[in-house]
Design a protein around this motif. Sequence first.
Motif, PDB file in Angstrom:
ATOM      1  N   ASP A 128     -46.215   4.238  40.144  1.00 21.88           N
ATOM      2  CA  ASP A 128     -47.435   3.511  40.616  1.00 21.88           C
ATOM      3  C   ASP A 128     -48.551   3.816  39.497  1.00 21.88           C
ATOM      4  O   ASP A 128     -49.813   3.695  39.857  1.00 21.88           O
ATOM      5  CB  ASP A 128     -47.791   4.318  41.764  1.00 21.88           C
ATOM      6  N   GLU A 129     -48.065   4.542  38.272  1.00 20.63           N
ATOM      7  CA  GLU A 129     -49.116   4.581  37.109  1.00 20.63           C
ATOM      8  C   GLU A 129     -50.163   5.651  37.276  1.00 20.63           C
ATOM      9  O   GLU A 129     -50.890   5.416  36.608  1.00 20.63           O
ATOM     10  CB  GLU A 129     -49.680   3.238  36.799  1.00 20.63           C
ATOM     11  N   SER A 130     -49.948   6.433  38.242  1.00 21.64           N
ATOM     12  CA  SER A 130     -50.887   7.491  38.626  1.00 21.64           C
ATOM     13  C   SER A 130     -50.923   8.921  37.744  1.00 21.64           C
ATOM     14  O   SER A 130     -51.770   9.491  37.867  1.00 21.64           O
ATOM     15  CB  SER A 130     -51.036   7.698  40.081  1.00 21.64           C
ATOM     16  N   ASP A 131     -49.684   8.897  37.130  1.00 21.50           N
ATOM     17  CA  ASP A 131     -49.474  10.200  36.428  1.00 21.50           C
ATOM     18  C   ASP A 131     -48.545  10.322  35.443  1.00 21.50           C
ATOM     19  O   ASP A 131     -47.921   9.206  35.270  1.00 21.50           O
ATOM     20  CB  ASP A 131     -49.476  11.592  37.216  1.00 21.50           C
ATOM     21  N   GLY A 132     -48.634  11.153  34.486  1.00 23.07           N
ATOM     22  CA  GLY A 132     -47.552  11.158  33.345  1.00 23.07           C
ATOM     23  C   GLY A 132     -47.089  12.564  32.907  1.00 23.07           C
ATOM     24  O   GLY A 132     -47.714  13.784  33.472  1.00 23.07           O
ATOM     25  N   LEU A 133     -46.653  12.623  31.790  1.00 19.96           N
ATOM     26  CA  LEU A 133     -46.407  14.049  30.985  1.00 19.96           C
ATOM     27  C   LEU A 133     -46.776  13.797  29.651  1.00 19.96           C
ATOM     28  O   LEU A 133     -46.541  12.796  29.144  1.00 19.96           O
ATOM     29  CB  LEU A 133     -44.875  14.095  31.160  1.00 19.96           C
ATOM     30  N   THR A 134     -47.383  14.841  29.251  1.00 23.11           N
ATOM     31  CA  THR A 134     -47.764  15.000  27.596  1.00 23.11           C
ATOM     32  C   THR A 134     -47.256  16.232  27.163  1.00 23.11           C
ATOM     33  O   THR A 134     -46.898  17.396  27.630  1.00 23.11           O
ATOM     34  CB  THR A 134     -49.312  15.111  27.493  1.00 23.11           C
ATOM     35  N   ALA A 135     -46.891  16.260  25.709  1.00 24.50           N
ATOM     36  CA  ALA A 135     -46.074  17.211  24.874  1.00 24.50           C
ATOM     37  C   ALA A 135     -46.936  16.989  23.489  1.00 24.50           C
ATOM     38  O   ALA A 135     -46.625  16.004  22.962  1.00 24.50           O
ATOM     39  CB  ALA A 135     -44.488  16.992  24.725  1.00 24.50           C
ATOM     40  N   ILE A 136     -48.035  17.654  23.281  1.00 27.07           N
ATOM     41  CA  ILE A 136     -48.992  17.346  22.475  1.00 27.07           C
ATOM     42  C   ILE A 136     -49.448  18.527  21.772  1.00 27.07           C
ATOM     43  O   ILE A 136     -49.659  19.667  22.303  1.00 27.07           O
ATOM     44  CB  ILE A 136     -50.340  16.514  22.960  1.00 27.07           C
ATOM     45  N   ASP A 137     -49.868  18.446  20.470  1.00 30.65           N
ATOM     46  CA  ASP A 137     -50.343  19.524  19.573  1.00 30.65           C
ATOM     47  C   ASP A 137     -51.699  18.829  19.347  1.00 30.65           C
ATOM     48  O   ASP A 137     -52.250  17.924  18.938  1.00 30.65           O
ATOM     49  CB  ASP A 137     -49.863  19.593  18.118  1.00 30.65           C
ATOM     50  N   PHE A 138     -52.854  19.961  19.314  1.00 34.91           N
ATOM     51  CA  PHE A 138     -54.075  19.797  19.124  1.00 34.91           C
ATOM     52  C   PHE A 138     -54.301  20.315  17.897  1.00 34.91           C
ATOM     53  O   PHE A 138     -54.226  21.559  17.580  1.00 34.91           O
ATOM     54  CB  PHE A 138     -55.128  20.475  20.027  1.00 34.91           C
ATOM     55  N   VAL A 139     -54.601  19.389  16.740  1.00 32.20           N
ATOM     56  CA  VAL A 139     -54.401  19.744  15.295  1.00 32.20           C
ATOM     57  C   VAL A 139     -56.080  19.692  14.858  1.00 32.20           C
ATOM     58  O   VAL A 139     -56.665  18.700  14.665  1.00 32.20           O
ATOM     59  CB  VAL A 139     -53.584  18.712  14.465  1.00 32.20           C
ATOM     60  N   PHE A 140     -56.432  20.925  14.579  1.00 31.89           N
ATOM     61  CA  PHE A 140     -58.038  21.005  14.167  1.00 31.89           C
ATOM     62  C   PHE A 140     -58.218  21.135  12.518  1.00 31.89           C
ATOM     63  O   PHE A 140     -57.611  21.918  11.996  1.00 31.89           O
ATOM     64  CB  PHE A 140     -58.706  22.304  14.863  1.00 31.89           C
ATOM     65  N   SER A 141     -58.783  19.548  12.123  1.00 31.08           N
ATOM     66  CA  SER A 141     -58.987  19.762  10.827  1.00 31.08           C
ATOM     67  C   SER A 141     -60.490  20.085  10.453  1.00 31.08           C
ATOM     68  O   SER A 141     -60.704  20.673   9.405  1.00 31.08           O
ATOM     69  CB  SER A 141     -58.949  18.220  10.590  1.00 31.08           C
ATOM     70  N   ASP A 142     -61.405  20.195  11.151  1.00 34.99           N
ATOM     71  CA  ASP A 142     -62.662  20.366  11.080  1.00 34.99           C
ATOM     72  C   ASP A 142     -63.428  21.035  12.197  1.00 34.99           C
ATOM     73  O   ASP A 142     -64.418  20.369  12.777  1.00 34.99           O
ATOM     74  CB  ASP A 142     -63.594  19.468  10.530  1.00 34.99           C
ATOM     75  N   TYR A 143     -62.850  22.244  12.683  1.00 36.90           N
ATOM     76  CA  TYR A 143     -63.549  22.804  13.884  1.00 36.90           C
ATOM     77  C   TYR A 143     -63.585  24.341  13.603  1.00 36.90           C
ATOM     78  O   TYR A 143     -62.940  25.336  13.996  1.00 36.90           O
ATOM     79  CB  TYR A 143     -62.370  22.716  14.836  1.00 36.90           C
ATOM     80  N   ASP A 144     -64.740  24.452  12.970  1.00 35.06           N
ATOM     81  CA  ASP A 144     -65.233  25.976  12.429  1.00 35.06           C
ATOM     82  C   ASP A 144     -64.096  26.930  11.849  1.00 35.06           C
ATOM     83  O   ASP A 144     -63.036  26.576  11.269  1.00 35.06           O
ATOM     84  CB  ASP A 144     -65.972  26.498  13.830  1.00 35.06           C
ATOM     85  N   LYS A 145     -63.904  28.107  12.677  1.00 42.76           N
ATOM     86  CA  LYS A 145     -62.853  29.132  12.254  1.00 42.76           C
ATOM     87  C   LYS A 145     -61.399  28.512  12.557  1.00 42.76           C
ATOM     88  O   LYS A 145     -60.610  28.989  11.981  1.00 42.76           O
ATOM     89  CB  LYS A 145     -63.204  30.464  12.757  1.00 42.76           C
ATOM     90  N   TYR A 146     -61.313  27.570  13.308  1.00 38.52           N
ATOM     91  CA  TYR A 146     -60.040  26.921  13.878  1.00 38.52           C
ATOM     92  C   TYR A 146     -59.542  25.959  12.927  1.00 38.52           C
ATOM     93  O   TYR A 146     -58.509  25.491  13.288  1.00 38.52           O
ATOM     94  CB  TYR A 146     -60.088  26.712  15.305  1.00 38.52           C
ATOM     95  N   SER A 147     -60.373  25.418  11.664  1.00 37.48           N
ATOM     96  CA  SER A 147     -59.737  24.412  11.117  1.00 37.48           C
ATOM     97  C   SER A 147     -58.340  24.850  10.389  1.00 37.48           C
ATOM     98  O   SER A 147     -58.190  25.905   9.858  1.00 37.48           O
ATOM     99  CB  SER A 147     -60.949  24.262   9.874  1.00 37.48           C
ATOM    100  N   GLY A 148     -57.614  23.938  10.317  1.00 38.58           N
ATOM    101  CA  GLY A 148     -56.031  24.307   9.888  1.00 38.58           C
ATOM    102  C   GLY A 148     -55.181  24.832  10.866  1.00 38.58           C
ATOM    103  O   GLY A 148     -54.033  25.135  10.494  1.00 38.58           O
ATOM    104  N   SER A 149     -55.855  25.002  12.202  1.00 35.25           N
ATOM    105  CA  SER A 149     -54.996  25.510  13.068  1.00 35.25           C
ATOM    106  C   SER A 149     -54.436  24.407  14.126  1.00 35.25           C
ATOM    107  O   SER A 149     -55.068  23.652  14.215  1.00 35.25           O
ATOM    108  CB  SER A 149     -55.659  26.837  13.867  1.00 35.25           C
ATOM    109  N   THR A 150     -53.436  25.018  15.099  1.00 31.50           N
ATOM    110  CA  THR A 150     -53.380  23.727  16.151  1.00 31.50           C
ATOM    111  C   THR A 150     -52.852  24.782  17.216  1.00 31.50           C
ATOM    112  O   THR A 150     -52.715  26.093  17.272  1.00 31.50           O
ATOM    113  CB  THR A 150     -51.607  23.140  15.742  1.00 31.50           C
ATOM    114  N   LEU A 151     -53.006  23.986  18.485  1.00 25.29           N
ATOM    115  CA  LEU A 151     -52.721  24.506  19.867  1.00 25.29           C
ATOM    116  C   LEU A 151     -51.623  23.572  20.473  1.00 25.29           C
ATOM    117  O   LEU A 151     -51.709  22.201  20.402  1.00 25.29           O
ATOM    118  CB  LEU A 151     -53.867  24.533  20.784  1.00 25.29           C
ATOM    119  N   ALA A 152     -50.472  23.944  20.798  1.00 26.94           N
ATOM    120  CA  ALA A 152     -49.192  23.307  21.371  1.00 26.94           C
ATOM    121  C   ALA A 152     -49.687  23.315  23.053  1.00 26.94           C
ATOM    122  O   ALA A 152     -49.752  24.346  23.571  1.00 26.94           O
ATOM    123  CB  ALA A 152     -48.006  23.953  21.050  1.00 26.94           C
TER     124      ALA A 152
END
Length: 171
Positions: free
Chosen positions: A94-118
Amino acid sequence: MAAPRCSSVALMLLLTSCYGAASAADEKLTHLHFYFHEVEAGAPNATVVNVASLHKNMSTFDDLNVDNALRVGQGPESRLIGRVQGIGVHASLDESDGLTAIDFVFSDYDKYSGSTLATIGHFTVSGPSERSIIGGTGKLRFARGYLTSKLLSSTDTSIVVVFDMYFTLAH
């Protein structure tokens, strides 16, 4: 003789569990807030590509999408702070939901630049979603927690989603 040994084991288990609870209470909860911008391929300033689709109609069921922009604000002109890299699969008929498997890759986010969250988990199109933060790299190494997301706006070619991430870092 067996009774004292059992008491010693029970005492060690109790002390170990108390130490674990104290350590968890000492961890600082971090909150990150930003916006996910998706503009479909073919539109100006595209940020996402649909890499697989088995249908010829307007359905999103079974679509597989990759790569999107992360920004500090809701507007497309706000500062780019990183990318979302991974997969999002529309997994319900019914297109109402799904699944994600993603990394948030921070390139210019203060002290988190160069870091990721899985992250991994279920998303709902019609309302807020909650997913697991299962790790990270760089300054976010050993992150664990959760994220919430909510669709803010949607057109035929773009969406904007607000993300709030809450996590601790293991020592």
